[in-house]
Design an enzyme around this catalytic site. Structure first.
Site, PDB file in Angstrom:
ATOM      1  N   LYS A 127      47.168  39.752  48.665  1.00  0.00           N
ATOM      2  CA  LYS A 127      47.015  38.447  49.312  1.00  0.00           C
ATOM      3  C   LYS A 127      47.957  38.260  50.497  1.00  0.00           C
ATOM      4  CE  LYS A 127      44.628  36.059  45.636  1.00  0.00           C
ATOM      5  NZ  LYS A 127      44.562  34.907  44.714  1.00  0.00           N
ATOM      6  N   ARG A 174      45.298  40.663  37.586  1.00  0.00           N
ATOM      7  CA  ARG A 174      44.011  40.859  38.267  1.00  0.00           C
ATOM      8  C   ARG A 174      44.269  41.592  39.584  1.00  0.00           C
ATOM      9  NH1 ARG A 174      40.709  38.352  42.070  1.00  0.00           N
ATOM     10  NH2 ARG A 174      38.469  38.377  41.582  1.00  0.00           N
TER      11      ARG A 174
END
Length: 281
Positions: free
Chosen positions: A222, A257
């Site tokens: 991210k 994840r």
């Protein structure tokens, strides 16, 4: 005490951190958009993630990156159902990453055992559908909606507001008939938060564990990781992704994840060796 995630009668052991591998069947996801858009390539990628150490495969057909356009129910179903069926038929523990009740329903019929919802089952019909499916659920915090969530994130007290939201959604799930052992919470790294706020979520993982549920952290590749490492490309953030998830695991997160299962598994082997050094020769 053994911790499990109860998912349609199947118990996923969370006594040690487990890897949830990301299978994006989309043309526009921020990290691998289009790479696995073809169903067969997505299926092959799922099997590769399992070989690399993933215990769960999270299949999604609609990007939730900032500014992402909405996808119709029909299009999302066309993307994910063939992939879910193939992976589930092979015995994989499959999660569907969706907010649509109809996609949840058909995904469960196709073999999915987990519903991972960035809206925390707030969309029309989703709470009842999830309860009826018997699936395990992951309830995530998000301020706003994917299209605008990063425009101007603002909180009076980040941790308390996220914590209260997660508690309210867990209570709603319980009231709908979802078992406590079927509920996992996600503070929503990157979903309506600034860079500093994202790292505050990571630093204060224990505040969310105090709610009594297992935690999922999804920080893979991210932009906040790029902001502190200087890596502009998502594909260059593998090392920082592994580091962030390892810190989350050390602080008590149960499900990680990730895009890069092999690298994450290697890091977790070192982490587990440190914890269990007395058993090593």
């Amino acid at each position: 005490m053994k911790r499990v995630w109860l998912c349609r009668g199947r118990e996923i052991d969370l006594s040690s951190p487990v890897i949830m591998g990301i299978v994006n069947v989309t043309p526009d996801s921020f990290s691998d958009g289009g790479k696995y858009y073809d169903p067969q390539r997505a299926i092959e990628h799922g099997f590769r993630l399992l070989e690399d150490g993933a215990s769960i495969l999270d299949v999604g057909g609609e990007s939730t990156r900032p500014g992402a356009p909405e996808v119709s129910t029909e299009e999302e179903l066309e993307r994910v159902i063939p992939v879910i069926e193939a992976l589930a038929d092979a015995g994989a523990a499959v999660s569907v990453d969706t907010s649509k009740a109809e996609v949840m329903r058909q995904a469960a019929e196709a073999g999915a055992i987990i519903i991972n919802d960035v809206y925390a089952l707030r969309q029309k019909g989703s709470l009842q559908t999830a309860a009826e499916s018997g699936c395990g659920v992951c309830l995530m915090h998000m301020q706003g909606v994917p299209r605008t969530m990063q425009a101007a994130p603002s909180y009076q007290n980040l941790i308390e507001e996220v914590r209260l939201f997660l508690k309210e959604r867990a209570d709603a799930a319980l009231a709908a008939g979802i078992a406590a052992k079927s509920i996992v919470l996600d503070p929503g790294f990157g979903f309506g938060k600034t860079v500093g706020q994202n790292f505050e979520l990571l630093a204060r993982t224990q505040d969310f564990l105090s709610l009594g549920y297992s935690l999922l952290y999804g920080m893979s590749r991210k932009s906040s990781l790029g902001a502190v490492t200087g890596k502009a490309s998502a594909s260059e953030r593998v090392v920082s992704s592994v580091a962030a998830h390892l810190l989350a695991a050390e602080r008590g997160a149960s499900i990680l994840r990730v895009h890069d299962a092999a690298e994450m598994r290697e890091a977790l082997l070192v982490y587990e060796a440190m914890k269990n050094y007395k058993e090593l020769k």
